[in-house]
Design a protein around this motif. Structure first.
Motif, PDB file in Angstrom:
ATOM      1  N   THR A 307     -36.752 -79.290  29.659  1.00  0.00           N
ATOM      2  CA  THR A 307     -37.736 -80.032  30.437  1.00  0.00           C
ATOM      3  C   THR A 307     -38.398 -79.127  31.472  1.00  0.00           C
ATOM      4  OG1 THR A 307     -36.181 -80.736  32.164  1.00  0.00           O
ATOM      5  CG2 THR A 307     -36.350 -82.136  30.196  1.00  0.00           C
ATOM      6  N   ARG A 308     -39.558 -79.577  31.932  1.00  0.00           N
ATOM      7  CA  ARG A 308     -40.278 -78.829  32.968  1.00  0.00           C
ATOM      8  C   ARG A 308     -39.464 -78.779  34.253  1.00  0.00           C
ATOM      9  NH1 ARG A 308     -46.186 -80.956  34.297  1.00  0.00           N
ATOM     10  NH2 ARG A 308     -46.401 -80.336  32.098  1.00  0.00           N
ATOM     11  N   PHE A 309     -38.808 -79.897  34.571  1.00  0.00           N
ATOM     12  CA  PHE A 309     -37.980 -79.925  35.779  1.00  0.00           C
ATOM     13  C   PHE A 309     -36.911 -78.834  35.739  1.00  0.00           C
ATOM     14  CE2 PHE A 309     -34.033 -81.519  37.769  1.00  0.00           C
ATOM     15  CZ  PHE A 309     -34.440 -81.569  39.080  1.00  0.00           C
ATOM     16  N   GLY A 310     -36.241 -78.689  34.598  1.00  0.00           N
ATOM     17  CA  GLY A 310     -35.218 -77.652  34.474  1.00  0.00           C
ATOM     18  C   GLY A 310     -35.789 -76.260  34.655  1.00  0.00           C
ATOM     19  N   ARG A 311     -36.959 -76.003  34.089  1.00  0.00           N
ATOM     20  CA  ARG A 311     -37.592 -74.690  34.260  1.00  0.00           C
ATOM     21  C   ARG A 311     -37.943 -74.446  35.716  1.00  0.00           C
ATOM     22  NH1 ARG A 311     -39.991 -76.331  29.313  1.00  0.00           N
ATOM     23  NH2 ARG A 311     -41.871 -77.082  30.388  1.00  0.00           N
ATOM     24  N   TYR A 312     -38.397 -75.489  36.398  1.00  0.00           N
ATOM     25  CA  TYR A 312     -38.713 -75.356  37.818  1.00  0.00           C
ATOM     26  C   TYR A 312     -37.467 -75.006  38.633  1.00  0.00           C
ATOM     27  CZ  TYR A 312     -43.390 -77.369  37.157  1.00  0.00           C
ATOM     28  OH  TYR A 312     -44.689 -77.602  36.785  1.00  0.00           O
ATOM     29  N   VAL A 313     -36.357 -75.656  38.299  1.00  0.00           N
ATOM     30  CA  VAL A 313     -35.106 -75.417  39.037  1.00  0.00           C
ATOM     31  C   VAL A 313     -34.706 -73.941  38.949  1.00  0.00           C
ATOM     32  CG1 VAL A 313     -32.621 -75.873  39.042  1.00  0.00           C
ATOM     33  CG2 VAL A 313     -34.233 -77.770  38.856  1.00  0.00           C
ATOM     34  N   PHE A 314     -34.709 -73.389  37.744  1.00  0.00           N
ATOM     35  CA  PHE A 314     -34.290 -72.002  37.581  1.00  0.00           C
ATOM     36  C   PHE A 314     -35.336 -71.029  38.112  1.00  0.00           C
ATOM     37  CE2 PHE A 314     -31.249 -74.019  34.830  1.00  0.00           C
ATOM     38  CZ  PHE A 314     -30.135 -73.213  34.937  1.00  0.00           C
ATOM     39  N   ALA A 315     -36.610 -71.424  38.084  1.00  0.00           N
ATOM     40  CA  ALA A 315     -37.645 -70.578  38.675  1.00  0.00           C
ATOM     41  C   ALA A 315     -37.476 -70.489  40.187  1.00  0.00           C
ATOM     42  CB  ALA A 315     -39.023 -71.125  38.325  1.00  0.00           C
ATOM     43  N   ILE A 316     -37.166 -71.628  40.812  1.00  0.00           N
ATOM     44  CA  ILE A 316     -36.937 -71.633  42.260  1.00  0.00           C
ATOM     45  C   ILE A 316     -35.711 -70.799  42.606  1.00  0.00           C
ATOM     46  CG2 ILE A 316     -36.313 -73.104  44.224  1.00  0.00           C
ATOM     47  CD1 ILE A 316     -37.979 -75.325  42.895  1.00  0.00           C
ATOM     48  N   PRO A 320     -37.715 -68.085  45.007  1.00  0.00           N
ATOM     49  CA  PRO A 320     -38.355 -69.265  45.617  1.00  0.00           C
ATOM     50  C   PRO A 320     -39.808 -69.007  46.026  1.00  0.00           C
ATOM     51  CG  PRO A 320     -36.172 -68.894  46.546  1.00  0.00           C
ATOM     52  CD  PRO A 320     -36.488 -67.695  45.717  1.00  0.00           C
ATOM     53  N   GLU A 321     -40.091 -67.825  46.577  1.00  0.00           N
ATOM     54  CA  GLU A 321     -41.448 -67.525  47.025  1.00  0.00           C
ATOM     55  C   GLU A 321     -42.412 -67.460  45.844  1.00  0.00           C
ATOM     56  OE1 GLU A 321     -38.778 -65.772  47.848  1.00  0.00           O
ATOM     57  OE2 GLU A 321     -38.522 -66.355  49.962  1.00  0.00           O
ATOM     58  N   ALA A 322     -41.997 -66.786  44.772  1.00  0.00           N
ATOM     59  CA  ALA A 322     -42.854 -66.697  43.591  1.00  0.00           C
ATOM     60  C   ALA A 322     -43.067 -68.059  42.954  1.00  0.00           C
ATOM     61  CB  ALA A 322     -42.235 -65.731  42.578  1.00  0.00           C
ATOM     62  N   ALA A 323     -42.024 -68.890  42.954  1.00  0.00           N
ATOM     63  CA  ALA A 323     -42.146 -70.231  42.388  1.00  0.00           C
ATOM     64  C   ALA A 323     -43.166 -71.054  43.163  1.00  0.00           C
ATOM     65  CB  ALA A 323     -40.785 -70.925  42.389  1.00  0.00           C
ATOM     66  N   GLU A 324     -43.153 -70.947  44.481  1.00  0.00           N
ATOM     67  CA  GLU A 324     -44.108 -71.698  45.292  1.00  0.00           C
ATOM     68  C   GLU A 324     -45.522 -71.183  45.081  1.00  0.00           C
ATOM     69  OE1 GLU A 324     -44.221 -73.651  49.749  1.00  0.00           O
ATOM     70  OE2 GLU A 324     -42.676 -72.210  49.197  1.00  0.00           O
ATOM     71  N   ILE A 328     -45.416 -74.530  42.035  1.00  0.00           N
ATOM     72  CA  ILE A 328     -44.305 -75.478  41.969  1.00  0.00           C
ATOM     73  C   ILE A 328     -44.091 -76.100  43.342  1.00  0.00           C
ATOM     74  CG2 ILE A 328     -41.839 -75.743  41.510  1.00  0.00           C
ATOM     75  CD1 ILE A 328     -42.030 -73.392  39.599  1.00  0.00           C
ATOM     76  N   ASN A 329     -44.016 -77.415  43.387  1.00  0.00           N
ATOM     77  CA  ASN A 329     -43.738 -78.120  44.645  1.00  0.00           C
ATOM     78  C   ASN A 329     -42.236 -78.013  44.916  1.00  0.00           C
ATOM     79  OD1 ASN A 329     -43.475 -79.847  46.813  1.00  0.00           O
ATOM     80  ND2 ASN A 329     -44.814 -81.425  45.968  1.00  0.00           N
ATOM     81  N   THR A 330     -41.835 -76.914  45.531  1.00  0.00           N
ATOM     82  CA  THR A 330     -40.410 -76.616  45.689  1.00  0.00           C
ATOM     83  C   THR A 330     -39.700 -77.650  46.557  1.00  0.00           C
ATOM     84  OG1 THR A 330     -40.940 -75.142  47.555  1.00  0.00           O
ATOM     85  CG2 THR A 330     -40.776 -74.140  45.372  1.00  0.00           C
ATOM     86  N   ARG A 331     -40.402 -78.207  47.518  1.00  0.00           N
ATOM     87  CA  ARG A 331     -39.738 -79.179  48.394  1.00  0.00           C
ATOM     88  C   ARG A 331     -39.443 -80.487  47.650  1.00  0.00           C
ATOM     89  NH1 ARG A 331     -42.946 -78.936  54.118  1.00  0.00           N
ATOM     90  NH2 ARG A 331     -44.782 -79.079  52.765  1.00  0.00           N
ATOM     91  N   TRP A 332     -40.396 -80.935  46.845  1.00  0.00           N
ATOM     92  CA  TRP A 332     -40.170 -82.174  46.093  1.00  0.00           C
ATOM     93  C   TRP A 332     -39.090 -81.960  45.032  1.00  0.00           C
ATOM     94  CZ3 TRP A 332     -39.791 -86.939  46.191  1.00  0.00           C
ATOM     95  CH2 TRP A 332     -39.927 -87.770  45.085  1.00  0.00           C
ATOM     96  N   VAL A 333     -39.067 -80.797  44.410  1.00  0.00           N
ATOM     97  CA  VAL A 333     -38.019 -80.492  43.441  1.00  0.00           C
ATOM     98  C   VAL A 333     -36.651 -80.492  44.124  1.00  0.00           C
ATOM     99  CG1 VAL A 333     -37.100 -78.727  41.878  1.00  0.00           C
ATOM    100  CG2 VAL A 333     -39.543 -79.222  41.887  1.00  0.00           C
ATOM    101  N   THR A 334     -36.578 -79.955  45.330  1.00  0.00           N
ATOM    102  CA  THR A 334     -35.316 -79.950  46.074  1.00  0.00           C
ATOM    103  C   THR A 334     -34.827 -81.365  46.341  1.00  0.00           C
ATOM    104  OG1 THR A 334     -35.859 -77.834  47.137  1.00  0.00           O
ATOM    105  CG2 THR A 334     -34.190 -79.201  48.206  1.00  0.00           C
ATOM    106  N   VAL A 335     -35.744 -82.250  46.721  1.00  0.00           N
ATOM    107  CA  VAL A 335     -35.359 -83.654  46.951  1.00  0.00           C
ATOM    108  C   VAL A 335     -34.796 -84.256  45.669  1.00  0.00           C
ATOM    109  CG1 VAL A 335     -36.224 -85.962  47.497  1.00  0.00           C
ATOM    110  CG2 VAL A 335     -36.999 -83.999  48.828  1.00  0.00           C
ATOM    111  N   LYS A 336     -35.452 -83.993  44.543  1.00  0.00           N
ATOM    112  CA  LYS A 336     -34.989 -84.556  43.272  1.00  0.00           C
ATOM    113  C   LYS A 336     -33.634 -83.981  42.862  1.00  0.00           C
ATOM    114  CE  LYS A 336     -38.866 -83.826  40.928  1.00  0.00           C
ATOM    115  NZ  LYS A 336     -39.859 -83.897  39.810  1.00  0.00           N
ATOM    116  N   ILE A 337     -33.399 -82.706  43.151  1.00  0.00           N
ATOM    117  CA  ILE A 337     -32.111 -82.099  42.819  1.00  0.00           C
ATOM    118  C   ILE A 337     -30.985 -82.791  43.579  1.00  0.00           C
ATOM    119  CG2 ILE A 337     -30.711 -80.011  43.100  1.00  0.00           C
ATOM    120  CD1 ILE A 337     -33.262 -78.404  42.509  1.00  0.00           C
TER     121      ILE A 337
END
Length: 439
Positions: A307-316, A320-324, A328-337
């Motif tokens: 899933t896209r969410f999983g790819r975002y998690v490992f990218a962050i 983290p800086e490159a992901a942002e 990638i909305n790193t803060r919203w992903v963090t809330v979901k994690i």
């Protein structure tokens, strides 16, 4: 005679047979290491118990069946802890969230719902589970919001959560234990009636084997489609045989553990079954908590790898800086994690409280240590970006094996804590060495 010039040989030719085997099958060497450590732990406790106690009782169907049930609660939370640690965070509050969610479910099904629905209403256990899952998810989302949007370090937020939710659990009932719970709800904790029996266990085992073969064939087809390197046919065959063999062996194990004689007599009397002179053998089969853990493991593996969410998690976790910068909305992903972590704590609370048929103020105490240790032993790196779901579950089996073995041979609680703490430190040290060599 001149020696051959190794510089002209390929990397495969220079590698040893073990390295070539691992490369062909794509088996993670750390996975093999964990399996080897687990086998040594089981054999060690089995032999030690035979020497000290006069009987070897660790590698038995009864003990391994109970071990699988005891692992379920920690294993479920460990799958969520993988995502937390992969993104370079930590959650010290999982044990307290488990205890709080369990208490909310217990109060709901014992003190609140019977007044409105009546005692024994079939919807009570369903509503209670929904309450526990919702409470856990909301608490986790709140922690994630504090971390992502207020910039408070995860260590501080979850350390505070450890104290806050443990205190809230105590205040909910002033330290009283709520028991017994709904009879249907209690089946989710395992036991003779909380298992699926021999027939369904074989059916599930066959379905799992079909799934393994399908995944291997599907994976091979996808590699051909995208022109990726293919595993040798013998390697896929080996993986299929080993995977199906492990599944069917597990089925044979759980089916070889019979119901206790007293429960068999009660069951026979209630169903007008005549018990023969040699006794009636009724297999437990897979315990419901183990099936819940397996389903969670499959779902979390799909979430992290497909899933896209999983790819975002490992990218962050990787950067983290490159992901942002990549959008990638790193803060919203963090809330979901953290919301997902809280949801899994609520699910673990279902298993843990159902197994005990009660909820108390100390339920889940120190579980955070076992969950973090399971994830780290399973290969999740504190440096971020690395971790697997199956590794965390196997790490949970290792940790529970250590605890169960020490209880079986008579080690007191102080020694158990020393061993768990030492294993956690060694696991992080091994991870550090592994990452240095991989660089």
């Amino acid at each position: 005679m001149a020696s051959p010039n190794l510089e002209h040989l390929s990397d495969d030719a220079r590698a040893g047979p073990v390295s070539r085997f691992l490369k062909a099958t794509e088996i993670d060497s750390r996975l093999l290491g964990m399996i080897g450590a687990l086998v040594l732990i089981w054999i060690g406790f089995h032999l030690y118990g035979g020497i000290v106690n006069g009987f070897a009782a660790f590698i038995t169907p009864r003990n391994l069946w109970n071990l699988s049930v005891q692992t379920s609660s920690i294993g479920i939370m460990a799958t969520g802890m993988v995502l937390v640690i992969v993104t370079r965070h930590i959650d010290l509050s999982v044990g307290s969230i488990l205890g709080f969610a369990a208490m909310m479910m217990a109060v709901t099904q014992v003190n609140i719902l019977p007044e409105f629905l009546g005692l024994g209403h079939p919807a009570i256990w369903i509503i209670a589970i929904a309450v526990g899952l919702l409470v856990g998810m909301l608490v986790g989302a709140f922690h994630g919001w504090l971390i992502a949007y207020l910039g408070i370090p995860a260590f501080i937020v979850t350390l505070g959560g450890l104290l806050v939710w443990r205190g809230a659990t105590f205040l909910t009932t002033r330290g009283e234990t709520i028991a017994p719970l709904d009879s249907t709800f209690a089946l989710l904790g395992g036991g003779p009636y909380g298992a699926v029996g021999s027939t369904w266990s074989w059916i599930l085992g066959v379905v799992a084997c079909v799934g393994i073969v399908f995944m291997l064939l599907s994976g091979r087809k996808q590699r051909k489609r995208f022109q990726f390197p293919l595993r040798p046919v013998w390697a896929d065959t080996f993986l299929g045989v080993v995977g199906c063999g492990a599944v069917l062996g597990f089925v044979m194990l759980v089916n070889s553990y019979p119901w206790p004689r007293g429960i068999v007599r009660q069951y026979a009397a209630a169903n007008n079954i005549e018990v023969p002179d040699g006794g009636l053998f009724i297999s437990h089969g897979f315990a419901i908590p183990v099936l819940i853990l397996i389903l969670v493991g499959l779902a979390m593996t799909f979430l992290t790898t497909r899933t896209r969410f999983g790819r975002y998690v490992f990218a962050i976790g990787g950067n983290p800086e490159a992901a942002e910068l990549a959008g990638i909305n790193t803060r919203w992903v963090t809330v979901k994690i953290f919301a997902l972590m809280g949801f899994l704590c609520g699910l673990s609370a279902v298993v843990a409280s159902a197994r005990l048929n009660s909820a108390s103020g100390n339920l889940g105490t120190l579980d955070e240590l076992y969950v973090i240790a399971a994830a780290v032993i399973g290969g999740t790196s504190f440096a971020g970006g690395i971790g697997t779901i199956y590794g965390a579950i196997l790490g949970a089996v290792v940790m529970q094996s250590l605890q169960a073995g020490m209880v079986l041979i008579g080690f007191d609680a102080a020694v158990q804590q020393i061993v768990v703490g030492s294993v956690l430190v060694v696991a992080v040290w091994v991870d550090t060495i592994y990452r240095k060599r991989a660089q």
